[in-house]
Motif scaffolding. Structure first.
Motif, PDB file in Angstrom:
ATOM      1  N   LEU A 110       0.884  -1.249   0.073  1.00 56.48           N
ATOM      2  CA  LEU A 110       0.660   0.108  -0.382  1.00 56.48           C
ATOM      3  C   LEU A 110       1.234   0.891   0.468  1.00 56.48           C
ATOM      4  O   LEU A 110       2.504   1.211   0.566  1.00 56.48           O
ATOM      5  N   VAL A 111       0.163   2.413  -0.221  1.00 53.80           N
ATOM      6  CA  VAL A 111       1.415   3.494  -0.333  1.00 53.80           C
ATOM      7  C   VAL A 111       0.603   5.066  -0.253  1.00 53.80           C
ATOM      8  O   VAL A 111      -1.029   4.979  -1.244  1.00 53.80           O
ATOM      9  N   TYR A 112       0.605   5.613   1.002  1.00 51.29           N
ATOM     10  CA  TYR A 112      -0.622   6.674   1.160  1.00 51.29           C
ATOM     11  C   TYR A 112      -0.251   7.799   0.423  1.00 51.29           C
ATOM     12  O   TYR A 112       0.357   8.396   1.089  1.00 51.29           O
ATOM     13  N   VAL A 113      -1.172   8.656   0.074  1.00 52.93           N
ATOM     14  CA  VAL A 113      -1.063   9.688  -0.263  1.00 52.93           C
ATOM     15  C   VAL A 113      -1.727  10.980  -0.005  1.00 52.93           C
ATOM     16  O   VAL A 113      -2.760  10.714   0.249  1.00 52.93           O
ATOM     17  N   ALA A 114      -1.388  12.090  -0.087  1.00 50.65           N
ATOM     18  CA  ALA A 114      -2.401  13.077  -0.111  1.00 50.65           C
ATOM     19  C   ALA A 114      -3.190  13.447  -1.711  1.00 50.65           C
ATOM     20  O   ALA A 114      -4.279  13.486  -1.948  1.00 50.65           O
ATOM     21  N   GLU A 115      -2.140  13.261  -2.441  1.00 52.69           N
ATOM     22  CA  GLU A 115      -3.091  13.238  -4.033  1.00 52.69           C
ATOM     23  C   GLU A 115      -2.630  12.319  -5.053  1.00 52.69           C
ATOM     24  O   GLU A 115      -0.756  12.311  -4.794  1.00 52.69           O
ATOM     25  N   ILE A 116      -2.985  11.941  -5.601  1.00 55.43           N
ATOM     26  CA  ILE A 116      -2.417  11.137  -7.088  1.00 55.43           C
ATOM     27  C   ILE A 116      -2.816  11.059  -8.345  1.00 55.43           C
ATOM     28  O   ILE A 116      -4.322  11.052  -8.149  1.00 55.43           O
ATOM     29  N   GLY A 117      -2.090  10.959  -8.741  1.00 52.94           N
ATOM     30  CA  GLY A 117      -3.060  11.168 -10.669  1.00 52.94           C
ATOM     31  C   GLY A 117      -3.605  10.106 -11.249  1.00 52.94           C
ATOM     32  O   GLY A 117      -2.588   9.040 -10.552  1.00 52.94           O
ATOM     33  N   GLY A 118      -4.586  10.078 -11.972  1.00 54.47           N
ATOM     34  CA  GLY A 118      -5.096   8.542 -12.598  1.00 54.47           C
ATOM     35  C   GLY A 118      -3.481   8.318 -13.729  1.00 54.47           C
ATOM     36  O   GLY A 118      -3.051   6.744 -13.059  1.00 54.47           O
ATOM     37  N   PRO A 119      -3.148   8.369 -13.896  1.00 53.78           N
ATOM     38  CA  PRO A 119      -1.733   7.323 -14.514  1.00 53.78           C
ATOM     39  C   PRO A 119      -0.848   6.563 -13.481  1.00 53.78           C
ATOM     40  O   PRO A 119      -0.418   5.605 -14.098  1.00 53.78           O
ATOM     41  N   ALA A 120      -0.666   7.443 -12.819  1.00 55.34           N
ATOM     42  CA  ALA A 120       0.480   7.115 -11.449  1.00 55.34           C
ATOM     43  C   ALA A 120      -0.318   6.112 -10.795  1.00 55.34           C
ATOM     44  O   ALA A 120       0.297   5.104 -10.801  1.00 55.34           O
ATOM     45  N   ALA A 121      -1.821   6.318 -10.039  1.00 57.56           N
ATOM     46  CA  ALA A 121      -1.874   5.094  -9.805  1.00 57.56           C
ATOM     47  C   ALA A 121      -2.818   3.997 -10.456  1.00 57.56           C
ATOM     48  O   ALA A 121      -1.949   2.984 -10.022  1.00 57.56           O
ATOM     49  N   ALA A 122      -2.720   4.188 -12.053  1.00 59.82           N
ATOM     50  CA  ALA A 122      -2.633   2.838 -13.188  1.00 59.82           C
ATOM     51  C   ALA A 122      -1.245   2.628 -12.940  1.00 59.82           C
ATOM     52  O   ALA A 122      -1.167   1.064 -12.270  1.00 59.82           O
ATOM     53  N   ARG A 123      -0.244   2.642 -12.777  1.00 63.77           N
ATOM     54  CA  ARG A 123       1.089   2.303 -12.241  1.00 63.77           C
ATOM     55  C   ARG A 123       1.564   1.618 -11.081  1.00 63.77           C
ATOM     56  O   ARG A 123       1.901   1.129 -12.012  1.00 63.77           O
ATOM     57  N   LEU A 124       0.798   2.093 -10.482  1.00 65.80           N
ATOM     58  CA  LEU A 124       0.881   1.426  -8.575  1.00 65.80           C
ATOM     59  C   LEU A 124       0.057  -0.067  -9.041  1.00 65.80           C
ATOM     60  O   LEU A 124       0.481  -0.725  -8.900  1.00 65.80           O
ATOM     61  N   VAL A 125      -0.681  -0.078  -9.211  1.00 64.02           N
ATOM     62  CA  VAL A 125      -2.026  -1.236  -9.326  1.00 64.02           C
ATOM     63  C   VAL A 125      -1.020  -2.230  -9.974  1.00 64.02           C
ATOM     64  O   VAL A 125      -1.388  -3.541 -10.048  1.00 64.02           O
ATOM     65  N   ALA A 126      -1.069  -1.957 -10.992  1.00 66.56           N
ATOM     66  CA  ALA A 126      -0.064  -2.751 -12.011  1.00 66.56           C
ATOM     67  C   ALA A 126       0.679  -3.417 -11.714  1.00 66.56           C
ATOM     68  O   ALA A 126       1.204  -4.360 -12.373  1.00 66.56           O
ATOM     69  N   LYS A 127       1.792  -2.969 -10.964  1.00 66.17           N
ATOM     70  CA  LYS A 127       2.622  -3.400  -9.550  1.00 66.17           C
ATOM     71  C   LYS A 127       2.234  -3.714  -8.624  1.00 66.17           C
ATOM     72  O   LYS A 127       2.825  -4.372  -7.988  1.00 66.17           O
ATOM     73  N   LYS A 128       0.960  -4.191  -8.290  1.00 66.26           N
ATOM     74  CA  LYS A 128       0.665  -4.687  -7.490  1.00 66.26           C
ATOM     75  C   LYS A 128       0.692  -4.383  -6.367  1.00 66.26           C
ATOM     76  O   LYS A 128       0.743  -4.461  -4.795  1.00 66.26           O
ATOM     77  N   ILE A 129       0.228  -2.623  -6.434  1.00 66.30           N
ATOM     78  CA  ILE A 129       0.928  -1.663  -4.976  1.00 66.30           C
ATOM     79  C   ILE A 129      -0.456  -0.974  -4.941  1.00 66.30           C
ATOM     80  O   ILE A 129      -1.386  -0.263  -6.250  1.00 66.30           O
ATOM     81  N   HIS A 130      -0.626  -0.843  -3.763  1.00 72.11           N
ATOM     82  CA  HIS A 130      -2.385  -0.539  -3.887  1.00 72.11           C
ATOM     83  C   HIS A 130      -1.930   1.329  -2.887  1.00 72.11           C
ATOM     84  O   HIS A 130      -2.378   0.977  -2.061  1.00 72.11           O
ATOM     85  N   PRO A 131      -2.604   1.887  -3.905  1.00 75.67           N
ATOM     86  CA  PRO A 131      -2.625   4.267  -4.181  1.00 75.67           C
ATOM     87  C   PRO A 131      -3.758   3.858  -3.387  1.00 75.67           C
ATOM     88  O   PRO A 131      -4.740   3.544  -3.403  1.00 75.67           O
ATOM     89  N   ILE A 132      -3.651   4.816  -1.909  1.00 79.43           N
ATOM     90  CA  ILE A 132      -4.484   5.257  -1.052  1.00 79.43           C
ATOM     91  C   ILE A 132      -4.852   6.664  -0.623  1.00 79.43           C
ATOM     92  O   ILE A 132      -3.646   7.090   0.092  1.00 79.43           O
ATOM     93  N   LYS A 133      -6.066   7.518  -1.078  1.00 76.89           N
ATOM     94  CA  LYS A 133      -5.686   8.690  -1.149  1.00 76.89           C
ATOM     95  C   LYS A 133      -6.002   9.049   0.997  1.00 76.89           C
ATOM     96  O   LYS A 133      -7.266   8.732   0.627  1.00 76.89           O
ATOM     97  N   SER A 134      -4.934   9.597   1.134  1.00 76.62           N
ATOM     98  CA  SER A 134      -5.809  10.167   2.603  1.00 76.62           C
ATOM     99  C   SER A 134      -6.190  11.732   2.807  1.00 76.62           C
ATOM    100  O   SER A 134      -5.959  12.288   1.963  1.00 76.62           O
ATOM    101  N   LYS A 135      -7.584  11.530   3.711  1.00 77.52           N
ATOM    102  CA  LYS A 135      -8.133  12.561   4.192  1.00 77.52           C
ATOM    103  C   LYS A 135      -7.367  13.358   4.752  1.00 77.52           C
ATOM    104  O   LYS A 135      -6.897  13.736   6.148  1.00 77.52           O
TER     105      LYS A 135
END
Length: 126
Positions: free
Chosen positions: A65-90
């Motif tokens: 998992l990687v927690y971030v304040a913000e992430i763009g769609g292309p970056a999120a897709a790259r992470l998911v492709a590497k089996k890393i789940h991006p999570i936006k933190s509030k």
């Protein structure tokens, strides 16, 4: 499982994935959690933004998992492709609070995507 947090102050999740220079790494399980280190990446190096996204994704490849304040769609897709789940933190949540919440979920009945993330390092090819 290894969890990364994008932060500028080591305490809060307050950084955009593409701007982050530091990712704080925690090993999180249902009963134990510990800070294990920092991954540093350059935010301003030469190259196309896709190269920077790829470099960050490669640096975080051991994380589930990687927690971030913000992430763009292309970056999120790259992470998911590497089996890393991006999570936006509030609201710039404290890392320690997020770790505690994650442990509560792990002790209970984690959703299927999280169960799969927990197994990331245990099975080849996952």
């Amino acid at each position: 499982m290894k969890v990364a947090f994008a932060s500028t102050d080591k305490t809060h999740i307050d950084e955009h994935f593409g701007q982050a220079e530091h990712f704080y790494i925690w090993e999180v399980g249902p009963d134990q959690a510990e800070f294990t280190g920092v991954i540093q990446v350059r935010a301003d190096g030469p190259g196309h933004s896709d190269d920077k996204i790829e470099a960050r994704a490669a640096a975080l490849e051991d994380c589930a998992l990687v927690y971030v304040a913000e992430i763009g769609g292309p970056a999120a897709a790259r992470l998911v492709a590497k089996k890393i789940h991006p999570i936006k933190s509030k609201d710039q949540e404290p890392i320690s609070l997020v770790v505690e919440k994650l442990q509560e979920v792990l002790r209970g009945s984690p959703p299927p995507w999280l169960r799969k993330a927990m197994l990331k390092g245990e099975r080849p090819g996952l």
